[in-house]
Structure formats: C-alpha cells, structure tokens
Write a protein that holds these residues in place. Structure first.
Motif, PDB file in Angstrom:
ATOM      1  N   TYR A  63       0.824  -1.206   0.000  1.00 21.07           N
ATOM      2  CA  TYR A  63       0.000   0.000   0.000  1.00 21.07           C
ATOM      3  C   TYR A  63       0.863   1.263   0.000  1.00 21.07           C
ATOM      4  CZ  TYR A  63      -4.179  -2.821   0.820  1.00 21.07           C
ATOM      5  OH  TYR A  63      -5.211  -3.712   0.699  1.00 21.07           O
ATOM      6  N   LYS A  92       0.772   3.740  -2.945  1.00 21.42           N
ATOM      7  CA  LYS A  92       0.070   4.915  -2.399  1.00 21.42           C
ATOM      8  C   LYS A  92      -1.434   4.825  -2.667  1.00 21.42           C
ATOM      9  CE  LYS A  92       3.974   8.075  -2.630  1.00 21.42           C
ATOM     10  NZ  LYS A  92       4.991   7.329  -3.354  1.00 21.42           N
ATOM     11  N   THR A 138      -5.107   3.352  -0.877  1.00 21.35           N
ATOM     12  CA  THR A 138      -5.692   2.897   0.384  1.00 21.35           C
ATOM     13  C   THR A 138      -6.477   1.610   0.156  1.00 21.35           C
ATOM     14  OG1 THR A 138      -7.662   4.234   0.045  1.00 21.35           O
ATOM     15  CG2 THR A 138      -5.899   5.225   1.326  1.00 21.35           C
ATOM     16  N   THR A 150     -11.903   2.647   1.895  1.00 15.64           N
ATOM     17  CA  THR A 150     -12.566   3.501   0.912  1.00 15.64           C
ATOM     18  C   THR A 150     -14.079   3.329   0.986  1.00 15.64           C
ATOM     19  OG1 THR A 150     -10.645   3.272  -0.545  1.00 15.64           O
ATOM     20  CG2 THR A 150     -12.666   4.096  -1.542  1.00 15.64           C
ATOM     21  N   ALA A 207      -6.148   4.726   8.825  1.00 12.28           N
ATOM     22  CA  ALA A 207      -5.110   4.357   7.859  1.00 12.28           C
ATOM     23  C   ALA A 207      -3.714   4.429   8.481  1.00 12.28           C
ATOM     24  CB  ALA A 207      -5.172   5.273   6.643  1.00 12.28           C
TER      25      ALA A 207
END
Length: 165
Positions: free
Chosen positions: A65, A69, A71, A76, A161
């Motif tokens: 990830y 880059k 998520t 989401t 995150a």
C-alpha cells in the motif's frame, strides 16, 4: 502489466478503470469483516500484478500500500458510506432514499434469530469507531453541517489508515 509504464501512470489507469468500476455504488453495500477481507485480498492481488510482484516475492501488505500509495478498498468503502450518510441527511424528507431510512428506523417486530447486518447497523459501528459517544441522532445533527462532517470523516479515516489528521 507493461514494464514500459511508470508506477504513476499505472496507478492512474488502475484508479480510473478498476477502482471506479469495482467500487461503483459501494457506499450502499452491507459489508462484514469476512467480505471486507475478501475485497482487500482481491485488491492486493491486482496491485501485486500491477507492480509485477509474484507470489514468490515476499512483500508485506503495508509495504504494498505504501509503494502504490493506494488505500485499502475496505477503508474507501467505509469512507464512502460515511459521506453518503451526510448526503442522505441533507436530502429533502420526501426523497425516496430518505423515506426508506426513516421507515427502517421505525419500530417493528423483527423475526426470530440473530439480525443480519444492515447498512444502518454498519453505520452505527463506524460512528462508534470514530467516537464512542457519537450516536445516529448526534451524527445527523453534525452531518447537516457538511464541512464539519467532512473534516470529521477525513480525520477518522486518516487515523484508521495510520496517519494523523
């Protein structure tokens, strides 16, 4: 899977074609932990093929990830669900979606056995994860102020995150 494309270009293509199609209308999905995991596993398979990493190459999910880059899709979907709630609250009361939400909240006799997870029960769980004192009624009042709600959701998703808000 072309080796001539840069990672930035591959990411843009992935987000345009794969993300948009797979996540279409995902804010209304009723997700369980197992389904969240399945969705994330599928996404990681696609991401690994995008950066040409085979199953034999050991790479942690967090590294994957960070490198791409992107998520996880489960986060989401959660963010989209919270954004949709804000939009739903600000709709006029005669809108069918808003009527359906109020009808669902009306007390009625439910069938025997464990209740299936519903969109509102997932939303309540998401709200609890943001702030344990946040219930549906309080969230409705906050969601009427769209910018306050947006800031709250972005901050909560950033914490989940692993970064700060």
């Amino acid at each position: 899977t072309s080796k001539r494309l840069t990672l930035k270009t591959e990411k843009r293509i992935f987000e345009a074609y794969v993300n948009s199609i797979f996540l279409y209308n995902s804010e209304t999905w009723t997700m369980t932990k197992a389904l969240d995991n399945t969705v994330d596993v599928f996404q990681r398979i696609l991401l690994r093929s995008m950066i040409n990493v085979t199953k034999l190459d050991k790479i942690r999910n967090t590294e994957l990830y960070e490198k791409t880059k992107i998520t996880p899709w489960s986060l989401t979907i959660k963010k989209r669900r919270l954004k949709w709630f804000c939009h739903l609250i600000r709709l006029p009361e005669e809108t069918p979606a808003r009527k359906a939400m109020f009808e669902y909240q009306r007390k009625s006799k439910r069938p025997q056995g464990r209740p299936k997870p519903t969109w509102l029960s997932l939303l309540q769980k998401d709200l609890y994860n943001i702030d344990p004192t946040l219930n549906l009624n309080l969230a409705e009042n906050i969601a009427r102020g769209r910018f306050t709600w947006k800031r709250l959701v972005n901050c909560a998703m950033a914490k989940e995150a692993g970064s700060h808000c």
